[in-house]
Scaffold this active site. Structure first.
Site, PDB file in Angstrom:
ATOM      1  N   PHE A  22       0.804  -1.472  -0.056  1.00 15.81           N
ATOM      2  CA  PHE A  22      -0.133   0.083  -0.045  1.00 15.81           C
ATOM      3  C   PHE A  22       0.969   1.244   0.031  1.00 15.81           C
ATOM      4  O   PHE A  22       1.514   1.670   0.990  1.00 15.81           O
ATOM      5  CB  PHE A  22      -1.006  -0.029   1.152  1.00 15.81           C
ATOM      6  CG  PHE A  22      -1.579  -1.439   1.526  1.00 15.81           C
ATOM      7  CD1 PHE A  22      -2.319  -2.235   0.528  1.00 15.81           C
ATOM      8  CD2 PHE A  22      -1.452  -2.054   2.687  1.00 15.81           C
ATOM      9  CE1 PHE A  22      -2.789  -3.271   0.657  1.00 15.81           C
ATOM     10  CE2 PHE A  22      -1.729  -3.325   2.953  1.00 15.81           C
ATOM     11  CZ  PHE A  22      -2.444  -3.913   1.994  1.00 15.81           C
TER      12      PHE A  22
ATOM     13  N   ASP B 131       2.412   4.380   0.528  1.00 18.57           N
ATOM     14  CA  ASP B 131       2.115   5.478   1.277  1.00 18.57           C
ATOM     15  C   ASP B 131       3.357   6.426   1.476  1.00 18.57           C
ATOM     16  O   ASP B 131       4.234   6.332   0.448  1.00 18.57           O
ATOM     17  CB  ASP B 131       1.498   5.326   2.539  1.00 18.57           C
ATOM     18  CG  ASP B 131       2.563   4.446   3.704  1.00 18.57           C
ATOM     19  OD1 ASP B 131       3.669   4.092   2.964  1.00 18.57           O
ATOM     20  OD2 ASP B 131       2.183   4.233   4.608  1.00 18.57           O
TER      21      ASP B 131
ATOM     22  N   ASP C   3       3.614  -5.684   3.622  1.00 17.95           N
ATOM     23  CA  ASP C   3       3.284  -4.186   4.076  1.00 17.95           C
ATOM     24  C   ASP C   3       2.928  -4.064   5.539  1.00 17.95           C
ATOM     25  O   ASP C   3       3.271  -3.292   6.153  1.00 17.95           O
ATOM     26  CB  ASP C   3       2.315  -3.795   3.283  1.00 17.95           C
ATOM     27  CG  ASP C   3       1.867  -2.313   3.467  1.00 17.95           C
ATOM     28  OD1 ASP C   3       1.266  -1.984   4.488  1.00 17.95           O
ATOM     29  OD2 ASP C   3       2.273  -1.546   2.519  1.00 17.95           O
TER      30      ASP C   3
END
Length: 341
Positions: free
Chosen positions: A238, A240, A314
């Site tokens: 993910f 970020d 993750d």
């Protein structure tokens, strides 16, 4: 004219790595991280049950609120970094003070305890900005950033759920237990989850929040022992601002000197900026490479197939980044104010 569909996140990551000017995947570092994960392969940190540990503020997975809670939190899961390190939004809940993403979790759980029906779409689809401001109130002088945007995306999300049976469960059920269909269903129906960009003339997607929402759904179903999503491997990491920093710290990702300088100077990157897309896209591909190495290590040494997917990697790297933030302080995170992460 129909716009061409963007490349899915994994293919987007590969495409960005092939053209990147400022961010590079370092194979030697990738192998080192794979070795580190190999030594942890049997630990709870690398399983879905790590989810509840990572989310101690979530309602019990078996509760009726759990899935809608995850929807509310993931819909507002973006942009928690402070303008100044010494001015962080803080929420204290049951004697513990939280910062960053956990302030959101604490605030939503606090609201439930205060009797606010924050997990009911009929309520959050039409709550006012003031009501949400009260729910997300901080316990110091620094408010949670982007209140208006959080209000806009949450009420929009609530209206969409009401059009699809009134709960996240009924909304997501047409996708069956297919991770790819879930991601597509989310981005097709919820504009705020359309985390896409144009890079080198190609439409790409990073879908950080859409993929987290699917992974969180899986975490809850897994905890209820009713979740099997056979193609969960469709999900990537993910992308970020925290995990890329960890990947640079671990030597699996490298920034050019120019980019390092830019980030150290605290320059804001706008959403869709070439460098911002390179940081996020290369992070996705970097974790894909780590996973590939890990899988071949498990196969070579243990003669087994490995079921540790990118989402689990993750789930490990994000808390790792939090725990090692002091050692990593010299590596700047990139700053982009947007609703995507």
């Amino acid at each position: 004219m129909l716009m061409e569909a963007p490349l899915p996140p994994r293919e987007s990551g590969r495409f960005v790595v092939e053209h990147s000017r400022d961010v590079f995947v370092e194979e030697e570092g990738v192998r080192r991280v794979a070795e580190m994960l190999y030594s942890l392969r049997k630990s709870e940190e690398l399983t879905a049950s790590g989810w509840k540990k990572a989310n101690p503020l979530a309602p019990s997975p078996t509760s009726d609120h759990a899935l809608n809670w995850v929807f509310v939190v993931d819909t507002m899961n973006f942009s928690f970094w402070p303008e100044r390190e010494d001015q962080q939004c803080e929420v204290t809940y049951r004697g513990t003070t939280y910062r960053g993403y956990m302030t959101l979790c604490a605030a939503i759980t606090r609201a439930m305890e205060e009797g606010i029906p924050i997990t009911e779409p009929s309520y959050f689809s039409q709550m006012s900005v003031e009501e949400l401001g009260r729910v997300l109130r901080s316990d110091n002088d620094t408010p949670m950033p982007m209140l208006e945007e959080r209000h806009r995306v949450l009420t929009e999300g609530g209206r969409v759920l009401l059009q699809h049976g009134g709960s996240f469960r009924s909304f997501i059920s047409p996708a069956g237990s297919d991770a790819q269909k879930m991601v597509e269903l989310i981005v097709d129906n919820l504009p705020s989850y359309r985390d896409e960009a144009t890079y080198k003339g190609k439409r790409i997607s990073l879908y950080k929040r859409a993929q987290i929402l699917v992974a969180d759904f899986w975490g809850i179903m897994e905890a209820r022992v009713e979740g099997d999503i056979p193609n969960l491997d469709f999900l990537t990491m993910f992308a970020d601002y925290r995990v890329p920093q960890a990947l640079v710290h671990l030597g699996a990702l490298r920034y050019s000197d120019t980019l390092m300088e830019t980030l150290r100077n605290g320059e804001l990157l706008s959403s869709g900026d070439r460098r911002e897309v390179e940081i996020r896209g290369c992070s996705i591909w970097c974790v894909e490479r780590i996973k590939a190495h890990l899988w071949s290590l498990v196969e070579e040494r243990d003669g087994q197939s490995c079921n540790i997917n990118s989402a689990i990697i993750d789930f490990y790297l994000w808390p790792y980044a939090k725990q090692h933030h002091k050692e990593m302080a010299h590596i700047p995170i990139h700053h982009t104010r947007c609703i995507y992460y």
